[in-house]
Write an enzyme that holds these catalytic residues in place. Structure first.
Site, PDB file in Angstrom:
ATOM      1  N   GLU A 146       0.470  -1.057  -0.016  1.00  9.73           N
ATOM      2  CA  GLU A 146      -0.111   0.030   0.029  1.00  9.73           C
ATOM      3  C   GLU A 146       0.899   1.297   0.063  1.00  9.73           C
ATOM      4  O   GLU A 146       0.662   2.218   0.148  1.00  9.73           O
ATOM      5  CB  GLU A 146      -0.857   0.026   1.072  1.00  9.73           C
ATOM      6  CG  GLU A 146      -1.597  -1.145   1.233  1.00  9.73           C
ATOM      7  CD  GLU A 146      -2.970  -1.344   0.212  1.00  9.73           C
ATOM      8  OE1 GLU A 146      -3.116  -0.162  -0.074  1.00  9.73           O
ATOM      9  OE2 GLU A 146      -3.629  -2.684  -0.039  1.00  9.73           O
ATOM     10  N   LEU A 147       2.362   1.155  -0.572  1.00 10.98           N
ATOM     11  CA  LEU A 147       3.402   2.155  -0.594  1.00 10.98           C
ATOM     12  C   LEU A 147       3.506   2.998   1.304  1.00 10.98           C
ATOM     13  O   LEU A 147       4.323   3.934   1.020  1.00 10.98           O
ATOM     14  CB  LEU A 147       2.227   3.619  -1.586  1.00 10.98           C
ATOM     15  CG  LEU A 147       2.361   3.236  -3.102  1.00 10.98           C
ATOM     16  CD1 LEU A 147       1.632   4.433  -3.584  1.00 10.98           C
ATOM     17  CD2 LEU A 147       2.973   2.580  -3.618  1.00 10.98           C
TER      18      LEU A 147
END
Length: 485
Positions: A146-147
């Site tokens: 999710e970065l």
């Protein structure tokens, strides 16, 4: 020249079946095989496969001028291998072009980076090995689940050998700065950061089919024009989105595939090129150092980790899961370790979110449960059974500190045993050499003793003279035998 860096994510978790309290201790299989098969097969044929075919055509039609990156979790690859192997074949064709870069991430799409650095590194290495096994390439750029990124993570990412990291261009971090540049990590200056351009990415993934949007309809010509007309000094436009955008979130009848395939033609006309994350890291120098004290992500309005750890339910489940991490790593049980990885998927915590409004709608859209409380109850039942299995091997009555002490002792003993084994091997080799030298010297040492014996033997062969003869007297004659009368 301006450059577009396209990155597409592919992830599907192993969804859990409805697991009751009474199943704890009796049923050790946790997954909804029907749902997993149905979902990935449907999405693959509606989105993944036609999108991959579009990317392949774009590369061929531009003679390799079009380039992009893919990030595929290990659990998604496992499901594709099992249920839609034809998609794996397409990915191999994309890899063979040399124009598609495969990024590294956590194998199980986990939140290990927020709780357990050792587990985090293990999962990244597992994922890298899987990518090399299937596609024959070693990832050089990293993107976390999710970065998620912070200054605390940068040194570990750099230590694993990655030259670049992809994360969110969060407004509360950038302030007046633009995401369209390469930055350096504050805690690891050699690690370069590529920041997602939130607006341009969401124009495709969220607003493309929104008839109420003032820019509707979005065409390839218009979109490339926005990029080409930005200030001349801006370097790279990082467009990051799920591959499901094409065919699933934006269905084929919206013209999304035609839009995608038309981008290279208009980009060429406006002097905009396409690059991979590795190209961006090599080509552009950082314009500034970026410090991110608290973890950020690309989820929800806050762009933080509250999508997974924002309430008591999520934190209770998260802490309970990672409380057995050390014990699971000690285990040699393959099934236990596989379940351990799958239970770490961030999706399980995402389903427990109690957010409202736009964020809440996003969470409920992806959740297979009616409420966050059902998601929590089901997950905790599964986790309870999993912990029972862990306790069978490593009882929870042993405190973590005591266990760590025992582990340290075991590791020290293992090192000592290894050292002693090396010494034994050395002694054995030395003994063999000494025996060989002794065997070579032994005949030479016996030769001086053999010579006197031979001389004495020759003397023994000569007849000895009688004593009288030796004194000069004539020897007495022997009486002759009388002839028989």
């Amino acid at each position: 020249m301006k450059a577009i860096c396209f990155y597409f994510q592919i992830h599907q978790p192993f969804r859990l079946k409805r697991y009751r309290f009474f199943d704890i201790g009796n049923d050790h299989y946790y997954y909804d095989d029907f749902a997993n098969d149905d979902i990935i097969t449907r999405i693959a044929h509606r989105s993944y496969i036609p999108a991959a075919q579009s990317l392949l055509r774009m590369i061929e039609d531009t003679n390799g001028a079009f380039r992009c990156a893919l990030s595929i979790t290990g659990v998604a690859l496992e499901q594709c291998e099992q249920y839609v192997p034809e998609f794996i074949d397409l990915l191999k064709k994309l890899a063979a072009t040399g124009k598609v870069e495969f990024l590294a991430e956590t194998y199980d799409h986990s939140l290990a980076s927020l709780a357990d650095p050792e587990e985090f590194e293990i999962q990244v290495k597992l994922h890298t090995a899987k990518i090399e096994e299937l596609f024959g390439v070693k990832p050089k750029v990293f993107r976390n689940t999710e970065l998620i990124y912070s200054d605390e993570l940068a040194p570990q990412i750099a230590a694993m050998g990655f030259k670049g990291c992809i994360t969110e261009g969060a407004k509360h971090i950038l302030g007046w700065k633009s995401p369209n540049y390469v930055y350096a990590a504050a805690s690891a200056p050699k690690l370069k950061l590529l920041l997602k351009n939130d607006k341009l990415s969401d124009d495709i993934s969220l607003r493309f089919n929104n008839t109420a949007w003032n820019e509707y309809p979005l065409t390839a010509d218009k979109y490339i024009g926005w990029i080409a007309d930005t200030p001349q000094e801006e370097q790279v436009f990082n467009l990051f989105m799920n591959l499901e955008t094409f065919g699933e979130f934006q269905t084929a009848d919206t013209g999304i595939f035609q839009f995608l395939e038309a981008l290279p033609r208009f980009a060429r006309e406006r002097g905009v090129e396409f690059i991979t994350p590795s190209d961006a890291v090599k080509t552009f120098k950082p314009v500034d150092v970026l410090s991110i004290v608290h973890p950020i992500s690309w989820a929800d309005e806050a762009r933080d980790t509250s999508a997974w750890l924002g309430n008591l339910l999520q934190n209770e489940a998260f802490n309970k899961l990672y409380s057995v991490a050390e014990r699971v790593r000690l285990s040699d049980n393959r099934q236990l370790k596989q379940d351990w990885g799958r239970l770490q998927a961030s999706d399980h915590f995402f389903y427990m979110s109690t957010k409202h409004m736009a964020d809440g709608a996003s969470h409920s859209m992806f959740s297979p449960y009616d409420t966050p409380y059902q998601a929590f109850t089901n997950y905790m039942n599964v986790l309870a059974d999993f912990i029972v299995r862990v306790e069978e091997q490593y009882p929870m009555s042993i405190e973590n500190e005591e266990l760590n002490s025992l582990l340290t002792t075991i590791r020290n003993q293992a090192r000592e045993i290894e050292t002693l084994n090396k010494e034994i091997t050395t002694y054995r080799l030395n003994e063999e050499h000494l025996n060989e030298e002794h065997a070579l010297r032994e005949p030479k040492e016996k030769e001086p003793e053999a010579a006197p014996k031979a001389k004495n033997a020759r003397k023994a062969c000569k007849p000895k003279a009688p004593k009288a003869e030796a004194a000069g007297e004539k020897p007495a004659r022997k009486p002759r035998a009388k002839k028989a009368e």
